[in-house]
Design an enzyme around this catalytic site. Structure first.
Site, PDB file in Angstrom:
ATOM      1  CB  ALA A  57      31.475  32.697  13.870  1.00  0.00           C
ATOM      2  CE1 TYR A 183      24.618  34.668  13.184  1.00  0.00           C
ATOM      3  CE2 TYR A 183      27.301  36.314  13.371  1.00  0.00           C
ATOM      4  CZ  TYR A 183      25.747  36.202  12.532  1.00  0.00           C
ATOM      5  OH  TYR A 183      26.273  35.457  11.290  1.00  0.00           O
ATOM      6  CG  LEU A 301      33.333  50.992   7.879  1.00  0.00           C
ATOM      7  CD1 LEU A 301      32.071  52.045   7.212  1.00  0.00           C
ATOM      8  CD2 LEU A 301      34.632  50.194   6.251  1.00  0.00           C
TER       9      LEU A 301
END
Length: 370
Positions: A57, A183, A301
């Site tokens: 990011a 965000y 995952l």
């Protein structure tokens, strides 16, 4: 040949296989500038055999950093500082390079994870005033952000565009806009964070408006690049952003020329209840892929080669995104290719490392692909 190691394209970007290294914040920049850590870290991942490496990011404005140590691309100086890193990777690896452009909104001004990750109030060393869709803090007791006004919305949108142009000038192959993990762009989408009563709040159409405006502006600014978005498909909180809204949003992105969607979940509220388990976010990617036809990156995952292969075989995603699994095993694609009886690109300096039982592991014929 396994599906994991077949070529695939995200828009005009041709990938040699279906493995992408997802963005992972390193919190190791100085004033947004990359350091030696980025050369070492990204250089190592570039030799992994994955087809795509998405830089962490990367803030489009200083106040949009998650922490004071985040990477940035808000000036030409930041672009110049990244040039040696990109050039070194290009000399030694055929991996494609993307960047995730981001603004943390109300979750900005936080300490790095290994120092606790707490919100740093304005006026404190390393802290600053945050901004968001609404004056609603992420958690009780944290900084109340300033609600962006019309001028602020324009400023942020123009910052995304300027950073996108710098990414293009750097010679990067793709841009991913960060609309996930709580965000700024996700904050506009979620009714938990967006309490506005103007054209950017309230209805789903209004809450989607600013993220779509940002995407459209970036898409227009870099017409030759692959541009996609990462989203959180659900907030995991009742009354928040959810899968049905995500599908609608994905349709709107597709209409604007979105080349891919990278599907994860959560991050906008500390009240989230996430049922963690292997591949726990893949079903969300599958639904969005099925309903929109957008090329989809599945993540969450995914740690085993056969697990990744099964996701692709079942049509749940088009590309597998690996993050922490890649940090733990930076040669994950090598080991996956060996397990699946396939081949992977590796630098010639490493060819002699092939185990005897996997003498054809490194596919020399694929070296040099760009």
């Amino acid at each position: 040949m396994s599906m994991l190691f077949t070529p695939y394209s995200l828009g005009s970007l041709a990938l040699s296989n279906r493995i992408a290294i997802a963005p992972m914040c390193q919190y190791s920049a100085v004033d947004g500038l990359p350091t030696d850590w980025h050369m070492i870290h990204l250089g190592s991942l570039a030799l992994s055999g994955a087809a795509l490496l998405i830089l962490e990011a990367t803030a489009v404005v200083p106040e949009g950093r998650i922490s004071p140590d985040d990477l940035g691309l808000w000036s030409d100086a930041h672009m110049k500082a990244l040039e040696p890193v990109v050039a070194a990777i290009r000399r030694h690896s055929p991996i494609k390079l993307a960047v995730q452009l981001a603004h943390a909104g109300r979750k900005a001004s936080s300490e790095v994870p290994w120092e606790g990750g707490a919100n740093i109030p304005p006026g404190q060393p390393r802290g600053w005033q945050t901004e968001a869709p609404s004056a609603v803090p992420h958690a009780e007791g944290e900084t109340v952000p300033l609600a962006l006004d019309a001028a602020g919305l324009t400023r942020v949108k123009e910052a995304f565009v300027a950073a996108a142009r710098r990414a293009d000038a750097l010679g990067l192959d793709a841009i991913e806009l960060h609309g996930a993990h709580g965000y700024l762009l996700h904050q506009f989408l979620s009714p938990l964070a967006n309490r506005r009563d103007d054209a950017y709040g309230g209805s789903l159409e209004n809450r989607m408006r600013f993220p779509l405006e940002v995407f459209a502006a970036v898409r227009a600014a870099v017409p030759g690049m692959t541009v996609g978005m990462r989203i959180s498909a659900t907030d995991w909180v009742e009354g928040g952003w959810d899968l049905e809204q995500s599908v609608r949003f994905a349709h709107e992105l597709k209409a604007l020329g979105c080349d891919f969607i990278h599907v994860s979940t959560g991050g906008v509220s500390p009240l989230q209840q996430i049922p963690l388990g292997p591949g726990y976010q893949v079903d969300f990617a599958a639904r969005i892929k099925a309903d929109t036809g957008l090329p989809t990156i599945g993540v969450g995952l995914i740690t085993e080669a056969r697990q990744a292969e099964e996701i692709l075989q079942q049509g749940q995603a088009d590309v597998i995104g690996l993050a922490r699994a890649m940090l733990y095993d930076p040669r994950w694609p090598w080991h996956a290719a060996a397990e699946l009886g396939d081949q992977v690109v590796a630098p010639p300096q490493y060819w002699r490392s092939q185990p005897r039982e996997h003498k054809a592991l490194f596919g020399a014929t694929r070296l040099g692909q760009r």
